[in-house]
Design a protein around this motif. Sequence first.
Motif, PDB file in Angstrom:
ATOM      1  N   ASP A 212     -99.425 -36.662 -41.153  1.00  0.00           N
ATOM      2  CA  ASP A 212     -99.723 -36.920 -39.741  1.00  0.00           C
ATOM      3  C   ASP A 212    -100.367 -38.291 -39.565  1.00  0.00           C
ATOM      4  N   THR A 213    -101.244 -38.676 -40.492  1.00  0.00           N
ATOM      5  CA  THR A 213    -101.892 -39.981 -40.398  1.00  0.00           C
ATOM      6  C   THR A 213    -100.868 -41.103 -40.497  1.00  0.00           C
ATOM      7  N   MET A 214     -99.936 -40.973 -41.431  1.00  0.00           N
ATOM      8  CA  MET A 214     -98.929 -42.012 -41.610  1.00  0.00           C
ATOM      9  C   MET A 214     -97.848 -41.979 -40.538  1.00  0.00           C
ATOM     10  N   ASP A 215     -97.886 -40.974 -39.669  1.00  0.00           N
ATOM     11  CA  ASP A 215     -96.951 -40.912 -38.548  1.00  0.00           C
ATOM     12  C   ASP A 215     -97.564 -41.490 -37.276  1.00  0.00           C
ATOM     13  N   ALA A 216     -98.771 -42.052 -37.370  1.00  0.00           N
ATOM     14  CA  ALA A 216     -99.429 -42.642 -36.209  1.00  0.00           C
ATOM     15  C   ALA A 216     -98.653 -43.877 -35.742  1.00  0.00           C
ATOM     16  N   PRO A 217     -98.640 -44.125 -34.431  1.00  0.00           N
ATOM     17  CA  PRO A 217     -97.873 -45.282 -33.910  1.00  0.00           C
ATOM     18  C   PRO A 217     -98.268 -46.613 -34.544  1.00  0.00           C
ATOM     19  N   ALA A 218     -99.522 -46.741 -34.980  1.00  0.00           N
ATOM     20  CA  ALA A 218     -99.981 -48.025 -35.514  1.00  0.00           C
ATOM     21  C   ALA A 218     -99.448 -48.327 -36.908  1.00  0.00           C
ATOM     22  N   VAL A 219     -98.739 -47.363 -37.544  1.00  0.00           N
ATOM     23  CA  VAL A 219     -98.278 -47.617 -38.912  1.00  0.00           C
ATOM     24  C   VAL A 219     -96.882 -47.076 -39.188  1.00  0.00           C
ATOM     25  N   ARG A 220     -96.395 -46.115 -38.430  1.00  0.00           N
ATOM     26  CA  ARG A 220     -95.171 -45.417 -38.810  1.00  0.00           C
ATOM     27  C   ARG A 220     -93.931 -46.298 -38.840  1.00  0.00           C
ATOM     28  N   ASP A 221     -93.932 -47.424 -38.114  1.00  0.00           N
ATOM     29  CA  ASP A 221     -92.751 -48.290 -38.106  1.00  0.00           C
ATOM     30  C   ASP A 221     -92.759 -49.332 -39.218  1.00  0.00           C
ATOM     31  N   GLU A 222     -93.793 -49.317 -40.061  1.00  0.00           N
ATOM     32  CA  GLU A 222     -93.829 -50.261 -41.179  1.00  0.00           C
ATOM     33  C   GLU A 222     -92.744 -49.885 -42.194  1.00  0.00           C
ATOM     34  N   PRO A 223     -92.036 -50.853 -42.753  1.00  0.00           N
ATOM     35  CA  PRO A 223     -90.952 -50.538 -43.693  1.00  0.00           C
ATOM     36  C   PRO A 223     -91.425 -49.843 -44.967  1.00  0.00           C
ATOM     37  N   TRP A 224     -92.699 -49.932 -45.266  1.00  0.00           N
ATOM     38  CA  TRP A 224     -93.237 -49.342 -46.489  1.00  0.00           C
ATOM     39  C   TRP A 224     -93.919 -47.995 -46.251  1.00  0.00           C
ATOM     40  N   ALA A 225     -93.976 -47.533 -44.989  1.00  0.00           N
ATOM     41  CA  ALA A 225     -94.765 -46.340 -44.653  1.00  0.00           C
ATOM     42  C   ALA A 225     -94.262 -45.096 -45.378  1.00  0.00           C
ATOM     43  N   GLU A 226     -92.959 -44.928 -45.456  1.00  0.00           N
ATOM     44  CA  GLU A 226     -92.415 -43.721 -46.084  1.00  0.00           C
ATOM     45  C   GLU A 226     -92.728 -43.686 -47.574  1.00  0.00           C
ATOM     46  N   GLN A 227     -92.549 -44.802 -48.257  1.00  0.00           N
ATOM     47  CA  GLN A 227     -92.853 -44.846 -49.691  1.00  0.00           C
ATOM     48  C   GLN A 227     -94.341 -44.672 -49.932  1.00  0.00           C
ATOM     49  N   TYR A 228     -95.163 -45.256 -49.071  1.00  0.00           N
ATOM     50  CA  TYR A 228     -96.613 -45.097 -49.213  1.00  0.00           C
ATOM     51  C   TYR A 228     -97.006 -43.627 -49.099  1.00  0.00           C
ATOM     52  N   THR A 229     -96.383 -42.911 -48.146  1.00  0.00           N
ATOM     53  CA  THR A 229     -96.687 -41.483 -47.981  1.00  0.00           C
ATOM     54  C   THR A 229     -96.327 -40.709 -49.238  1.00  0.00           C
ATOM     55  N   GLU A 230     -95.178 -41.003 -49.816  1.00  0.00           N
ATOM     56  CA  GLU A 230     -94.785 -40.334 -51.059  1.00  0.00           C
ATOM     57  C   GLU A 230     -95.772 -40.644 -52.185  1.00  0.00           C
ATOM     58  N   ASP A 231     -96.210 -41.899 -52.283  1.00  0.00           N
ATOM     59  CA  ASP A 231     -97.184 -42.272 -53.317  1.00  0.00           C
ATOM     60  C   ASP A 231     -98.489 -41.506 -53.127  1.00  0.00           C
ATOM     61  N   GLY A 232     -98.936 -41.393 -51.859  1.00  0.00           N
ATOM     62  CA  GLY A 232    -100.188 -40.700 -51.592  1.00  0.00           C
ATOM     63  C   GLY A 232    -100.104 -39.211 -51.858  1.00  0.00           C
ATOM     64  N   LEU A 233     -98.985 -38.584 -51.495  1.00  0.00           N
ATOM     65  CA  LEU A 233     -98.826 -37.147 -51.730  1.00  0.00           C
ATOM     66  C   LEU A 233     -98.818 -36.849 -53.229  1.00  0.00           C
TER      67      LEU A 233
END
Length: 534
Positions: A212-233
């Motif tokens: 949910d945090t990485m889906d916030a409007p201030a970050v979700r459109d970053e090209p690295w957001a999806e990979q960052y979420t996987e790294d964090g999980l």
Amino acid sequence: MGTVVTTGPPATRSGPGAARATRKWVGPFVAASLALALVAWGRPLAALAVALLALALGQAQTLHPGFGPAVRRGVASLRHGAGRALSFVALGALFVVVIVPFWVVTTPLRRRPFGVPRGADGWVPRTPAPRVAAGGETPTEETGPIEAAPRRAVGGEPSRRRLTTGGLLGRLALAVVALVALDVALGAFLGGTGIAPGEQAAFLQAQRWLVDTMDAPAVRDEPWAEQYTEDGLRLFAERQDYEPYLMYGFHPYESRYINTTDLERISYQPAVPDGEEPLRVAIFGGSVVWGVGQRDDHTIASELARVAESEGIALEVHNYGMYGWVAWQQYQYFERLLAAGERYDLAVFYDGLNDFAVQQSDFSEDPTHGGSQLMRHLGGEVHQRYYTEPGYLDSVRDLATAYRRNSGVARLVDRFTRAPGELPSWMQSERVASPAIVVDTALDVYARSHAAARDVAARHDVPVRFVLQPQAHGWDPAFLDGLPPGTIDGTRVYDGVEDDVYLDGAHTNELGARLAAEDLWGHVRPALDPATAE
């Protein structure tokens, strides 16, 4: 002959023409309703797509008269297929939920009313028997036809054995074992799919929080957001060993955007000219300093090194922030690093939020931390299991506890009786206090943490700075007014840009880290560059 005039209600259209006229408006009405619903739901692009599709279908039907019937036939086929699929799913669920358990219970108790078949397939072989004549002669083709003995079509002779007490108890035991196995298998399925995770709900809550945090409007459109979420999980799923007094700490971890050693999170290191030693800075804090939502090279620690580099000062900034840590844990880690021989030109404590939050969720007049509920729970279990007088029912209680933890029925009961968002029992606390007492206690423990850190820093000749971090909904004025002397108020750094930086109530995107580092540099530079001191 006169004209007959009749009065009455006007004639209404009926028949195929009227039906076609009605169908003509059904499609546009449904499309318009769906588009309005999507607009109300905040999906204007989807509503526009529905409107354009409806317009294209209408134009195609006008230009080609056979298009409409073809579409209706396709929709009818789709509806028929969907109906069959839903029926299959519903009947399958009925089979699994009702029929299979009923079969498991009744099979061990069921008798065969037709006995046990003698053949592998239940059929009795045909065995003709000759008819013996009255005079004792065996009939032949000359004396008469040969008649076959009567035969049964299927099965053997019925078995009418009485069901003995031992057989009944054995079958009841078998039914119980089968039910237990089915219940445990259901528990494994519910836990593995996350439908009813049981005690691992805490992990799934942390997982959902990061997503949910990485889906916030201030970050979700970053090209690295999806990979960052996987790294964090993947990091959250790794085992964390207990650290004395700290509860948990760092361990080596490698990924594309999140990397840690056994001491810290990796940070940006500026280029240093040959023969020059960079100034060493240690920064402590919670998840905001650690950098939730920020890549390694764009945390507050990394951005602080960049800001100093842009002004010609080489900083080797060490990110010792750890998610969930309060100021008391940070102080103890600071003392541990200094005792191990680490030396710094400056230590910064950028915190406050966790110290206030922990008193709201688990009030304590003494220093505490976010894992105190878990430690009390584990301590109580260990004491009950290993340090109490043995009893006859200990093994039974352990077995019952293990069974309930893995039971599918128990998981479903918890799933549907627990209120949404309710924490597991071990995370709940009855230690609460009034808001005023929470503020006073949080300030008292916060000040004690500062004093302890100042003492250990003075013994090792390390300058230290304390900064109260910002949060999205602001701070209680009573907390701000009672801050320990010398604490820097950094809570106004995002005034006017909150919507551009915050991912939730405290964490920010990389722009937020940059702004925080720029503000922090103005407070700590005099300690690193005496020439700039007033």
